[in-house]
Design an enzyme around this catalytic site. Structure first.
Site, PDB file in Angstrom:
ATOM      1  N   ARG A   1     -34.669  16.645  32.411  1.00 31.65           N
ATOM      2  CA  ARG A   1     -34.886  15.271  31.940  1.00 31.65           C
ATOM      3  C   ARG A   1     -33.621  14.819  31.238  1.00 31.65           C
ATOM      4  O   ARG A   1     -33.190  15.458  30.277  1.00 31.65           O
ATOM      5  CB  ARG A   1     -36.081  15.199  31.001  1.00 31.65           C
ATOM      6  CG  ARG A   1     -36.671  13.765  30.853  1.00 31.65           C
ATOM      7  CD  ARG A   1     -37.719  13.699  29.761  1.00 31.65           C
ATOM      8  NE  ARG A   1     -37.078  13.914  28.480  1.00 31.65           N
ATOM      9  CZ  ARG A   1     -37.578  14.678  27.506  1.00 31.65           C
ATOM     10  NH1 ARG A   1     -38.735  15.265  27.634  1.00 31.65           N
ATOM     11  NH2 ARG A   1     -36.911  14.830  26.389  1.00 31.65           N
TER      12      ARG A   1
ATOM     13  N   GLU B   1     -28.639  13.629  25.851  1.00 27.33           N
ATOM     14  CA  GLU B   1     -28.498  15.011  26.318  1.00 27.33           C
ATOM     15  C   GLU B   1     -29.260  15.145  27.618  1.00 27.33           C
ATOM     16  O   GLU B   1     -30.022  14.255  28.003  1.00 27.33           O
ATOM     17  CB  GLU B   1     -29.084  15.997  25.289  1.00 27.33           C
ATOM     18  CG  GLU B   1     -30.583  15.810  25.100  1.00 27.33           C
ATOM     19  CD  GLU B   1     -31.297  17.036  24.542  1.00 27.33           C
ATOM     20  OE1 GLU B   1     -30.722  18.130  24.505  1.00 27.33           O
ATOM     21  OE2 GLU B   1     -32.476  16.871  24.163  1.00 27.33           O
TER      22      GLU B   1
ATOM     23  N   ASN C   1     -31.976  17.883  29.333  1.00 27.36           N
ATOM     24  CA  ASN C   1     -32.815  19.046  29.051  1.00 27.36           C
ATOM     25  C   ASN C   1     -33.060  19.782  30.355  1.00 27.36           C
ATOM     26  O   ASN C   1     -33.626  19.212  31.283  1.00 27.36           O
ATOM     27  CB  ASN C   1     -34.160  18.596  28.483  1.00 27.36           C
ATOM     28  CG  ASN C   1     -33.988  17.742  27.241  1.00 27.36           C
ATOM     29  OD1 ASN C   1     -33.767  18.247  26.152  1.00 27.36           O
ATOM     30  ND2 ASN C   1     -34.045  16.430  27.414  1.00 27.36           N
TER      31      ASN C   1
ATOM     32  N   SER D   1     -40.481  18.192  28.562  1.00 30.97           N
ATOM     33  CA  SER D   1     -41.920  17.940  28.488  1.00 30.97           C
ATOM     34  C   SER D   1     -42.287  16.460  28.526  1.00 30.97           C
ATOM     35  O   SER D   1     -41.420  15.594  28.652  1.00 30.97           O
ATOM     36  CB  SER D   1     -42.497  18.602  27.237  1.00 30.97           C
ATOM     37  OG  SER D   1     -41.831  18.115  26.099  1.00 30.97           O
TER      38      SER D   1
ATOM     39  N   LYS E   1     -25.506  22.201  24.615  1.00 31.82           N
ATOM     40  CA  LYS E   1     -24.738  21.068  24.108  1.00 31.82           C
ATOM     41  C   LYS E   1     -23.241  21.305  24.271  1.00 31.82           C
ATOM     42  O   LYS E   1     -22.469  20.381  24.477  1.00 31.82           O
ATOM     43  CB  LYS E   1     -25.119  20.806  22.660  1.00 31.82           C
ATOM     44  CG  LYS E   1     -26.663  20.626  22.533  1.00 31.82           C
ATOM     45  CD  LYS E   1     -27.073  19.495  21.744  1.00 31.82           C
ATOM     46  CE  LYS E   1     -28.528  19.051  21.798  1.00 31.82           C
ATOM     47  NZ  LYS E   1     -29.586  19.852  22.347  1.00 31.82           N
TER      48      LYS E   1
ATOM     49  N   LYS F   1     -24.029  18.478  16.173  1.00 35.47           N
ATOM     50  CA  LYS F   1     -25.131  19.137  16.882  1.00 35.47           C
ATOM     51  C   LYS F   1     -24.897  20.632  17.080  1.00 35.47           C
ATOM     52  O   LYS F   1     -23.884  21.019  17.675  1.00 35.47           O
ATOM     53  CB  LYS F   1     -25.299  18.514  18.265  1.00 35.47           C
ATOM     54  CG  LYS F   1     -25.644  17.039  18.264  1.00 35.47           C
ATOM     55  CD  LYS F   1     -26.004  16.610  19.682  1.00 35.47           C
ATOM     56  CE  LYS F   1     -26.509  15.193  19.713  1.00 35.47           C
ATOM     57  NZ  LYS F   1     -27.065  14.862  21.036  1.00 35.47           N
TER      58      LYS F   1
ATOM     59  N   GLU G   1     -32.455  23.233  20.668  1.00 32.83           N
ATOM     60  CA  GLU G   1     -33.283  22.248  21.354  1.00 32.83           C
ATOM     61  C   GLU G   1     -34.536  21.986  20.536  1.00 32.83           C
ATOM     62  O   GLU G   1     -34.869  22.745  19.641  1.00 32.83           O
ATOM     63  CB  GLU G   1     -33.716  22.784  22.730  1.00 32.83           C
ATOM     64  CG  GLU G   1     -32.580  23.206  23.640  1.00 32.83           C
ATOM     65  CD  GLU G   1     -31.741  22.044  24.104  1.00 32.83           C
ATOM     66  OE1 GLU G   1     -32.287  20.937  24.222  1.00 32.83           O
ATOM     67  OE2 GLU G   1     -30.537  22.239  24.331  1.00 32.83           O
ATOM     68  N   GLY G   2     -35.216  20.900  20.877  1.00 29.83           N
ATOM     69  CA  GLY G   2     -36.546  20.687  20.310  1.00 29.83           C
ATOM     70  C   GLY G   2     -36.604  19.713  19.152  1.00 29.83           C
ATOM     71  O   GLY G   2     -37.668  19.472  18.592  1.00 29.83           O
TER      72      GLY G   2
ATOM     73  N   ARG H   1     -39.765   7.088  24.746  1.00 25.65           N
ATOM     74  CA  ARG H   1     -40.242   7.507  23.417  1.00 25.65           C
ATOM     75  C   ARG H   1     -39.654   6.572  22.382  1.00 25.65           C
ATOM     76  O   ARG H   1     -38.475   6.221  22.464  1.00 25.65           O
ATOM     77  CB  ARG H   1     -39.786   8.944  23.113  1.00 25.65           C
ATOM     78  CG  ARG H   1     -40.443   9.977  23.990  1.00 25.65           C
ATOM     79  CD  ARG H   1     -39.815  11.330  23.784  1.00 25.65           C
ATOM     80  NE  ARG H   1     -38.404  11.336  24.176  1.00 25.65           N
ATOM     81  CZ  ARG H   1     -37.561  12.312  23.897  1.00 25.65           C
ATOM     82  NH1 ARG H   1     -37.961  13.354  23.208  1.00 25.65           N
ATOM     83  NH2 ARG H   1     -36.301  12.245  24.293  1.00 25.65           N
TER      84      ARG H   1
HETATM   85  P1  ADP Z   1     -32.654  18.126  20.902  1.00 28.98           P
HETATM   86  O1  ADP Z   1     -32.228  19.149  21.897  1.00 28.98           O
HETATM   87  O2  ADP Z   1     -33.017  18.681  19.579  1.00 28.98           O
HETATM   88  O3  ADP Z   1     -33.686  17.199  21.481  1.00 28.98           O
HETATM   89  P2  ADP Z   1     -30.880  15.826  21.007  1.00 28.98           P
HETATM   90  O4  ADP Z   1     -29.458  15.863  21.380  1.00 28.98           O
HETATM   91  O5  ADP Z   1     -31.792  15.217  22.013  1.00 28.98           O
HETATM   92  O6  ADP Z   1     -31.321  17.307  20.623  1.00 28.98           O
HETATM   93  O7  ADP Z   1     -31.039  15.050  19.622  1.00 28.98           O
HETATM   94  C1  ADP Z   1     -32.289  14.891  18.995  1.00 28.98           C
HETATM   95  C2  ADP Z   1     -32.493  13.447  18.584  1.00 28.98           C
HETATM   96  O8  ADP Z   1     -31.447  13.023  17.744  1.00 28.98           O
HETATM   97  C3  ADP Z   1     -32.496  12.482  19.763  1.00 28.98           C
HETATM   98  O9  ADP Z   1     -33.778  12.369  20.321  1.00 28.98           O
HETATM   99  C4  ADP Z   1     -31.993  11.208  19.116  1.00 28.98           C
HETATM  100  O10 ADP Z   1     -33.069  10.536  18.480  1.00 28.98           O
HETATM  101  C5  ADP Z   1     -31.056  11.703  18.035  1.00 28.98           C
HETATM  102  N1  ADP Z   1     -29.669  11.703  18.533  1.00 28.98           N
HETATM  103  C6  ADP Z   1     -29.062  12.689  19.206  1.00 28.98           C
HETATM  104  N2  ADP Z   1     -27.795  12.367  19.544  1.00 28.98           N
HETATM  105  C7  ADP Z   1     -27.594  11.133  19.064  1.00 28.98           C
HETATM  106  C8  ADP Z   1     -26.473  10.231  19.076  1.00 28.98           C
HETATM  107  N3  ADP Z   1     -25.326  10.586  19.652  1.00 28.98           N
HETATM  108  N4  ADP Z   1     -26.632   9.031  18.475  1.00 28.98           N
HETATM  109  C9  ADP Z   1     -27.797   8.685  17.869  1.00 28.98           C
HETATM  110  N5  ADP Z   1     -28.880   9.491  17.819  1.00 28.98           N
HETATM  111  C10 ADP Z   1     -28.790  10.696  18.403  1.00 28.98           C
HETATM  112 MG    MG Z   2     -33.501  15.754  22.883  1.00 32.91          MG
END
Ligand code: ADP
Ligand code: MG
Length: 432
Positions: free
Chosen positions: A83, A102, A104, A109, A263, A322, A326-327, A408
């Protein structure tokens, strides 16, 4: 013992149709890219070299990856379910742009639950006297799309009596999301079993041809809905994971594809020339993919990393820090980002993180409905995910599709976290 409804927004959220279409149009490219990375041993090795030195979890996954390759892959059919998540970055002139958060590649899910959300929002709109608007909501059925991929992999594995095994957590809060996909498989006369790593450790075995058996039942496909964070593993669970990876069964994903979703890999993809190297002869795909990238920066030891760290410390609100996790709930923002980065700026520990430009979407108003929470109007931002499914047999791609979407939405005060983290609600795009 308690059933709660999954959090959702009262109303659908406006999504620019050009960006929605752009996200769908690039999904097959991302499927090809993830698959290409998973087969590129040198790229994974070079890219993750600095990370595995400081991040034990990635290192352990990488060790299994290397061991399985050294023994020779028994698996010949590959199934990817991913996804790709995006936000709509609001430019200086107010024009929104699609920017990837990102991708996944394991346990992506909400394809099941979100197959029902358009019906919920359609009914709400009708109750509000908005039948015309209700009829404009797009149908969306990722559970069927995901199941078609699993079914194809099962068929190519080639044993009528073999089962599909969902690998699930000890305590599974999101079971109904998984049941939607499972039921689609039963409807196609494919048997499904649900097991934990612990069950695999106790009752899993391989025969001489590395066929996987659980309790004497042959397993054609292992669909991981677990195994993506360190807390999923103890010593026994790592042994179970190794057993699964060594087997001939189709893993969704195999361990190389899980590593392709780290990442660190995402950050390296943004370097000039990398996409071209991974997808030779696919200039248009490379252009479509690159258009969705936000600024991503390496914090590896050296001059480049020093400069990046200094840049983020000077202006922390422009970035997200970051780790390889994940999660949801792991990223660092603002003042916290600055403090942590200052502490580790001269230590190799900083290489376990990547830095990313912060995406700044235009907030909208919605109501978030969550069990046991008061109903309140909130300023919200949305994240759009597109499900991708592909199946490869040997060198040949036999399926490559976009399988539906997920929207979401969460209140702006939560920088991080999704539906599972208890922050976001399931939403439906209303295209404008
Ligand atoms: P995870 O693997 O924990 O889901 P993500 O990279 O999806 O990691 O980041 C988790 C959440 O953080 C995202 O769903 C988003 O709401 C926020 N986020 C992540 N990267 C960014 C970004 N570059 N700018 C703004 N919000 C972000
Ligand atoms: Mg995410």
């Amino acid at each position: 013992q308690v059933v709660n409804y999954a959090p959702f927004t009262l109303l659908p959220s406006a999504v620019p149709s050009v960006l929605f279409e752009q996200a769908y149009a690039v999904q097959q490219d991302f499927n090809l890219l993830v698959d290409a990375i998973s087969q590129n041993k040198e790229f994974l090795e070079d890219t993750l070299a600095s990370t595995v030195k400081v991040d034990d979890f990635t290192a352990q996954l990488f060790r299994i990856h290397v061991q399985v390759l050294e023994e020779g892959l028994a698996q010949s059919v590959f199934l990817g379910i991913n996804r790709s998540d995006y936000m709509f970055d609001c430019g200086v002139d107010g024009t929104p742009a699609l920017k990837q958060i990102e991708i996944n590649t394991i346990a992506a899910s909400f394809g099941g639950l979100t197959s029902r959300t358009a019906a919920v929002h359609g009914q709400v709109l009708k109750m509000l006297g908005k039948s015309k608007e209700a009829s404009r909501l797009l149908p969306n059925n990722p559970s069927k799309g995901l199941a078609l991929g699993i079914a194809k992999a099962w068929e190519l594995y080639g044993s009528q009596s073999a089962v599909v095994m969902f690998l699930v957590e000890e305590v599974q809060r999101n079971i109904f999301d998984q049941r939607c996909v499972e039921n689609e498989l039963w409807n196609r006369n494919i048997r499904v079993i649900r097991k934990r790593f612990r069950d695999v450790f106790e009752k899993g075995s391989l025969d001489d041809a590395k066929r996987l058996y659980m309790d004497g039942q042959e397993v054609a496909v292992v669909y991981y809905r677990e195994g993506y964070v360190p807390k999923n593993y103890d010593q026994q669970n790592w042994e179970a994971r190794l057993l699964l990876e060594r087997s001939r069964a189709v893993k969704c994903p195999d361990i190389a594809t899980q590593l392709a979703g780290t990442k660190k890999v995402q950050q390296e993809l943004s370097r000039p020339g990398t996409l071209e190297r991974l997808l030779p002869g696919r200039a248009e795909a490379v252009t479509r993919i690159r258009a969705t990238f936000a600024g991503l920066y390496s914090l590896d030891v050296g001059e480049e990393g020093d400069k990046i760290a200094a840049m983020a410390i000077a202006d922390p609100d422009q970035f997200v820090l970051k780790p390889q996790r994940e999660g949801g709930g792991n990223n660092l923002y603002g003042e916290e980002l600055r403090q942590v980065l200052e502490k580790i700026r001269d230590s190799p520990e900083r290489t376990s993180y990547i830095l990313m430009d912060k995406i700044k979407p235009q907030p909208t108003i919605n109501y978030l409905l969550r069990a046991h929470s008061p109903l309140q109007v909130s300023e919200c931002i949305s994240e759009l995910g597109i499900f991708g499914v592909y199946v490869r047999q040997g060198k040949e791609m036999v399926m490559n599709k976009a399988a539906g979407h997920l929207l979401r939405t969460k209140a702006i005060e939560h920088a991080d976290g999704g539906v599972a983290a208890g922050v976001a609600g399931l939403d439906t795009p209303y295209l404008v």
